[in-house]
Design an enzyme around this catalytic site. Structure first.
Site, mmCIF file in Angstrom:
data_model
loop_
_atom_site.group_PDB
_atom_site.id
_atom_site.type_symbol
_atom_site.label_atom_id
_atom_site.label_comp_id
_atom_site.label_asym_id
_atom_site.label_seq_id
_atom_site.Cartn_x
_atom_site.Cartn_y
_atom_site.Cartn_z
ATOM 1 N N GLY A 178 -6.280 9.997 27.441
ATOM 2 C CA GLY A 178 -6.548 11.355 27.911
ATOM 3 C C GLY A 178 -6.097 12.430 26.955
ATOM 4 C CG ASN B 57 -3.438 4.341 25.735
ATOM 5 O OD1 ASN B 57 -2.901 4.896 24.775
ATOM 6 N ND2 ASN B 57 -4.747 4.158 25.804
ATOM 7 C CD GLU C 189 -12.568 1.500 24.856
ATOM 8 O OE1 GLU C 189 -12.476 1.365 23.619
ATOM 9 O OE2 GLU C 189 -12.321 2.575 25.445
ATOM 10 C CG ASP D 254 -12.328 4.316 33.060
ATOM 11 O OD1 ASP D 254 -11.870 3.979 34.163
ATOM 12 O OD2 ASP D 254 -12.969 5.365 32.895
ATOM 13 C CD GLU E 21 -6.913 -2.398 25.210
ATOM 14 O OE1 GLU E 21 -5.703 -2.659 25.056
ATOM 15 O OE2 GLU E 21 -7.514 -1.576 24.506
#
Length: 311
Positions: free
Chosen positions: A13, A9, A290, A70, A75
């Site tokens: 951050g 990803n 999430e 996280d 996922e």
């Protein structure tokens, strides 16, 4: 020779994910490690990638490694839960990194990679995860660290929807979006009554701020919400915060970082395997930070379900 698969990803951050990946890529090439990498492009893409990798290359994959925060590891686990023979690893590149705290992943991305490379041929260690289902949904989902209903889920939802968040992220001040959402909701959030059913026994609470179901001690970027939670004991730790004034809630949040909040009479904790949370008025629900929906929600421990490459 089996591959290490990295699901990255780049936006994690506040853009840290891409910088971390560039470091990892250099190290992997220096050590001549056989690997492939995939980059996420939209929400839940990491889960889709993980599931596709498991279905297409199960016999060719040594481990699937999440590079992000996280939400990214959440996922990936949701995709890999169908392929329990494949180990799952994690390289911290997010802003919260509660998974790395609770599952004892090295803070340094290069140290985390080094650990994975040294142990990639092992079986990994089996850890508990959580299975949750929202009313009206046919499909269950999974979480690794915590699930929460109420105030903290509302803050997470508002933060992620904030128009200012993307601008603050560009100048590495994304955390201000969370603080702003928390302060605004602190004075407007509406409390409700909640029934928590734990292994068949009902517990009723009035004026509830939030209920958190924890698989490990940490959530919210280092807050020690469930000091006694363990990732392999087959139980969840349930924390209920109720009957608190708005000002006292701020003070309690400050003590959570040290796990001292459990001394307050308004904080109640339970342990259980199967938990159902119902509320008089709908409460938002988050899984690993999430937003996933609204109460009621049913949660079950999946005992030693996933083999993680962690200490």
């Amino acid at each position: 020779m089996k591959l290490l698969i990295f699901i990255v990803n780049k936006q994690a951050g506040n853009g840290k994910g891409l910088k971390v990946w560039n470091q990892l890529k250099h190290e992997l090439e220096q050590k001549k490690i056989h690997y492939r990498s995939f980059f996420t492009k939209y929400p839940n893409h990491a889960g889709e990638l993980a599931r596709q990798i498991g279905s297409m290359f199960e016999d060719k994959v040594e481990a699937v490694i999440a590079v992000g925060g996280d939400g990214t590891i959440n996922e990936v686990v949701n995709g890999m839960v169908y392929y329990p023979e494949i180990k799952v690893g994690y390289i911290p590149a997010g802003s919260g990194n509660d998974f790395s705290r609770g599952f004892k992943v090295p803070k340094s991305p290069l140290d985390a990679l080094s650990f994975i490379i040294r142990n990639k041929l092992g079986k990994g260690k089996l850890f508990d995860i959580g299975k949750c289902k929202l009313q009206g949904k046919t499909k269950s989902s999974y979480f690794v660290s915590s699930l929460g209903t109420g105030f903290d889920a509302a803050v997470a939802k508002r933060t992620n929807e904030s128009k200012m968040k993307k601008y603050l992220n560009k100048v590495h001040l994304g955390s201000l979006a969370y603080v702003g959402a928390l302060i605004r909701l602190l004075f407007t959030y509406h409390l409700t009554n909640v029934t928590v059913n734990i292994d068949g026994k009902d517990f009723h609470y009035e004026d509830v701020w939030f209920v958190t179901v924890s698989n490990q001690p940490f959530y919210g970027g280092g807050m020690k919400i469930a000091p006694q939670a363990k990732t392999t004991d087959g139980f969840f730790d349930v924390t209920v915060v109720h009957h608190l004034s708005r000002i006292k809630l701020l003070f309690v949040f400050a003590t959570v970082f040290f796990g001292a909040h459990t001394k307050f009479k308004e904080i109640v904790q339970h342990k259980g395997v199967t938990i159902r949370i119902e509320s008089d008025e709908k409460m938002f629900v988050h899984a690993d930070g999430e937003f996933i929906g609204q109460t009621p929600v049913q949660v079950e421990v999946q005992h030693r379900k996933i083999p993680f490459l962690v200490k």
